[in-house]
Scaffold this motif. Structure first.
Motif, PDB file in Angstrom:
ATOM      1  N   VAL A   2       3.440  -6.275  46.889  1.00 17.57           N
ATOM      2  CA  VAL A   2       2.504  -5.155  46.887  1.00 17.57           C
ATOM      3  C   VAL A   2       1.831  -5.037  45.523  1.00 17.57           C
ATOM      4  CG1 VAL A   2       2.313  -2.658  47.043  1.00 17.57           C
ATOM      5  CG2 VAL A   2       3.757  -3.891  48.657  1.00 17.57           C
ATOM      6  N   GLN A   3       0.529  -4.888  45.556  1.00 15.14           N
ATOM      7  CA  GLN A   3      -0.225  -4.659  44.322  1.00 15.14           C
ATOM      8  C   GLN A   3      -1.170  -3.490  44.522  1.00 15.14           C
ATOM      9  OE1 GLN A   3      -2.061  -8.425  43.130  1.00 15.14           O
ATOM     10  NE2 GLN A   3      -0.520  -8.567  41.527  1.00 15.14           N
ATOM     11  N   LEU A   4      -1.228  -2.627  43.522  1.00 14.21           N
ATOM     12  CA  LEU A   4      -2.143  -1.495  43.510  1.00 14.21           C
ATOM     13  C   LEU A   4      -2.943  -1.568  42.222  1.00 14.21           C
ATOM     14  CD1 LEU A   4       0.399   1.288  44.592  1.00 14.21           C
ATOM     15  CD2 LEU A   4      -1.167   0.020  46.065  1.00 14.21           C
ATOM     16  N   VAL A   5      -4.263  -1.559  42.350  1.00 16.71           N
ATOM     17  CA  VAL A   5      -5.119  -1.691  41.171  1.00 16.71           C
ATOM     18  C   VAL A   5      -6.118  -0.539  41.168  1.00 16.71           C
ATOM     19  CG1 VAL A   5      -6.748  -3.125  39.921  1.00 16.71           C
ATOM     20  CG2 VAL A   5      -4.862  -4.192  41.199  1.00 16.71           C
ATOM     21  N   GLU A   6      -6.009   0.311  40.150  1.00 14.49           N
ATOM     22  CA  GLU A   6      -6.912   1.458  40.015  1.00 14.49           C
ATOM     23  C   GLU A   6      -8.168   1.075  39.241  1.00 14.49           C
ATOM     24  OE1 GLU A   6      -2.638   3.154  39.332  1.00 14.49           O
ATOM     25  OE2 GLU A   6      -3.809   1.412  38.704  1.00 14.49           O
ATOM     26  N   SER A   7      -9.239   1.786  39.542  1.00 16.06           N
ATOM     27  CA  SER A   7     -10.483   1.633  38.797  1.00 16.06           C
ATOM     28  C   SER A   7     -11.263   2.937  38.889  1.00 16.06           C
ATOM     29  CB  SER A   7     -11.320   0.471  39.346  1.00 16.06           C
ATOM     30  OG  SER A   7     -11.676   0.714  40.692  1.00 16.06           O
ATOM     31  N   GLY A   8     -12.283   3.064  38.031  1.00  7.34           N
ATOM     32  CA  GLY A   8     -13.171   4.218  38.108  1.00  7.34           C
ATOM     33  C   GLY A   8     -12.961   5.279  37.058  1.00  7.34           C
ATOM     34  N   GLY A   9     -11.957   5.110  36.213  1.00  9.40           N
ATOM     35  CA  GLY A   9     -11.758   6.096  35.158  1.00  9.40           C
ATOM     36  C   GLY A   9     -12.854   6.015  34.102  1.00  9.40           C
ATOM     37  N   GLY A  10     -12.841   6.985  33.198  1.00 11.82           N
ATOM     38  CA  GLY A  10     -13.832   6.983  32.130  1.00 11.82           C
ATOM     39  C   GLY A  10     -13.902   8.322  31.436  1.00 11.82           C
ATOM     40  N   LEU A  11     -14.971   8.491  30.665  1.00  9.42           N
ATOM     41  CA  LEU A  11     -15.216   9.712  29.906  1.00  9.42           C
ATOM     42  C   LEU A  11     -16.325  10.498  30.584  1.00  9.42           C
ATOM     43  CD1 LEU A  11     -14.935  11.494  27.355  1.00  9.42           C
ATOM     44  CD2 LEU A  11     -16.587   9.959  26.248  1.00  9.42           C
ATOM     45  N   VAL A  12     -16.077  11.777  30.814  1.00 12.71           N
ATOM     46  CA  VAL A  12     -17.066  12.623  31.476  1.00 12.71           C
ATOM     47  C   VAL A  12     -17.024  14.018  30.852  1.00 12.71           C
ATOM     48  CG1 VAL A  12     -15.456  13.362  33.280  1.00 12.71           C
ATOM     49  CG2 VAL A  12     -17.916  13.352  33.746  1.00 12.71           C
ATOM     50  N   GLN A  13     -18.133  14.721  30.896  1.00 11.26           N
ATOM     51  CA  GLN A  13     -18.177  16.086  30.379  1.00 11.26           C
ATOM     52  C   GLN A  13     -17.589  17.046  31.414  1.00 11.26           C
ATOM     53  OE1 GLN A  13     -22.281  16.853  29.222  1.00 11.26           O
ATOM     54  NE2 GLN A  13     -21.791  16.333  27.099  1.00 11.26           N
ATOM     55  N   ALA A  14     -17.111  18.157  30.932  1.00 11.77           N
ATOM     56  CA  ALA A  14     -16.596  19.193  31.825  1.00 11.77           C
ATOM     57  C   ALA A  14     -17.669  19.581  32.847  1.00 11.77           C
ATOM     58  CB  ALA A  14     -16.168  20.419  31.027  1.00 11.77           C
ATOM     59  N   GLY A  15     -17.232  19.730  34.087  1.00  6.63           N
ATOM     60  CA  GLY A  15     -18.147  20.010  35.182  1.00  6.63           C
ATOM     61  C   GLY A  15     -18.658  18.781  35.889  1.00  6.63           C
ATOM     62  N   GLY A  16     -18.405  17.628  35.319  1.00 11.09           N
ATOM     63  CA  GLY A  16     -18.858  16.383  35.915  1.00 11.09           C
ATOM     64  C   GLY A  16     -17.920  15.849  36.982  1.00 11.09           C
ATOM     65  N   SER A  17     -18.232  14.649  37.461  1.00  9.76           N
ATOM     66  CA  SER A  17     -17.467  14.044  38.556  1.00  9.76           C
ATOM     67  C   SER A  17     -17.107  12.602  38.227  1.00  9.76           C
ATOM     68  CB  SER A  17     -18.287  14.050  39.856  1.00  9.76           C
ATOM     69  OG  SER A  17     -18.596  15.361  40.269  1.00  9.76           O
ATOM     70  N   LEU A  18     -15.994  12.173  38.802  1.00  8.34           N
ATOM     71  CA  LEU A  18     -15.585  10.770  38.758  1.00  8.34           C
ATOM     72  C   LEU A  18     -14.984  10.402  40.102  1.00  8.34           C
ATOM     73  CD1 LEU A  18     -13.808  10.290  35.288  1.00  8.34           C
ATOM     74  CD2 LEU A  18     -15.932   9.221  36.020  1.00  8.34           C
ATOM     75  N   ARG A  19     -15.073   9.131  40.435  1.00  9.66           N
ATOM     76  CA  ARG A  19     -14.507   8.616  41.683  1.00  9.66           C
ATOM     77  C   ARG A  19     -13.536   7.492  41.332  1.00  9.66           C
ATOM     78  NH1 ARG A  19     -16.236   8.217  47.221  1.00  9.66           N
ATOM     79  NH2 ARG A  19     -15.778   6.184  48.149  1.00  9.66           N
ATOM     80  N   LEU A  20     -12.265   7.736  41.575  1.00  6.23           N
ATOM     81  CA  LEU A  20     -11.238   6.729  41.332  1.00  6.23           C
ATOM     82  C   LEU A  20     -10.964   5.952  42.618  1.00  6.23           C
ATOM     83  CD1 LEU A  20      -8.614   8.731  39.227  1.00  6.23           C
ATOM     84  CD2 LEU A  20     -10.678   7.538  38.463  1.00  6.23           C
ATOM     85  N   SER A  21     -10.761   4.654  42.470  1.00  7.24           N
ATOM     86  CA  SER A  21     -10.409   3.808  43.612  1.00  7.24           C
ATOM     87  C   SER A  21      -9.094   3.102  43.336  1.00  7.24           C
ATOM     88  CB  SER A  21     -11.499   2.770  43.865  1.00  7.24           C
ATOM     89  OG  SER A  21     -12.696   3.374  44.292  1.00  7.24           O
ATOM     90  N   CYS A  22      -8.359   2.857  44.401  1.00  2.00           N
ATOM     91  CA  CYS A  22      -7.099   2.124  44.322  1.00  2.00           C
ATOM     92  C   CYS A  22      -7.156   1.024  45.377  1.00  2.00           C
ATOM     93  CB  CYS A  22      -5.920   3.043  44.572  1.00  2.00           C
ATOM     94  SG  CYS A  22      -4.318   2.200  44.711  1.00  2.00           S
ATOM     95  N   ALA A  23      -7.260  -0.212  44.920  1.00  6.57           N
ATOM     96  CA  ALA A  23      -7.278  -1.353  45.834  1.00  6.57           C
ATOM     97  C   ALA A  23      -5.844  -1.782  46.109  1.00  6.57           C
ATOM     98  CB  ALA A  23      -8.084  -2.492  45.227  1.00  6.57           C
ATOM     99  N   ALA A  24      -5.469  -1.784  47.380  1.00 13.97           N
ATOM    100  CA  ALA A  24      -4.094  -2.084  47.770  1.00 13.97           C
ATOM    101  C   ALA A  24      -4.021  -3.439  48.476  1.00 13.97           C
ATOM    102  CB  ALA A  24      -3.569  -0.993  48.698  1.00 13.97           C
ATOM    103  N   SER A  25      -3.000  -4.212  48.144  1.00 20.18           N
ATOM    104  CA  SER A  25      -2.812  -5.511  48.805  1.00 20.18           C
ATOM    105  C   SER A  25      -1.333  -5.841  48.900  1.00 20.18           C
ATOM    106  CB  SER A  25      -3.544  -6.615  48.034  1.00 20.18           C
ATOM    107  OG  SER A  25      -3.027  -6.742  46.729  1.00 20.18           O
TER     108      SER A  25
END
Length: 124
Positions: A2-25
């Motif tokens: 089993v492997q789980l790989v996250e992506s989508g993190g980063g720096l954002v200002q308060a009130g903003g949005s981010l979308r995290l993904s986790c690819a599973a295999s």
């Protein structure tokens, strides 16, 4: 394996949005529960959200309810955490995890597999 790989993190200002993904295999994920957890510096890892992959049942920590949404993309074997109206207190390393029991539980110790994490930083 089993492997789980996250992506989508980063720096954002308060009130903003981010979308995290986790690819599973490497696993029978249609029978698993999937969770997102986070860990801020000097703090314990805490539950954020979870989903039962087959049933679609979801549960959220009170601190993120109404702002974060967890979902699955079955075609891509991916778990997504959509984070809106981010706050500085959401700053942490976010981890994806898989629970072979399948119902999407809240306890760190109940998860069998973990990704490496992705950093989310929210500036004020």
């Amino acid at each position: 394996q089993v492997q789980l790989v996250e992506s989508g993190g980063g720096l954002v200002q308060a009130g903003g949005s981010l979308r995290l993904s986790c690819a599973a295999s490497g696993g029978a994920f249609s029978r698993y529960g999937m969770g997102w957890f986070r860990q801020a510096p000097g703090k314990e890892r805490e539950f954020v959200a979870a989903i039962s992959w087959s049933a679609g049942y979801t549960t959220y920590a009170d601190s993120v309810k109404g702002r974060f949404t967890i979902s699955t993309d079955n075609d891509k074997n991916t778990v997504v955490l959509q984070m809106n109206n981010l706050k500085p207190e959401d700053t942490a390393v976010y981890y994806c995890a898989a629970d072979r029991f399948g119902i999407g539980r809240r306890g760190v110790s109940e998860y069998d597999y973990w990704g490496q994490g992705t950093q989310v930083t929210v500036s004020s």
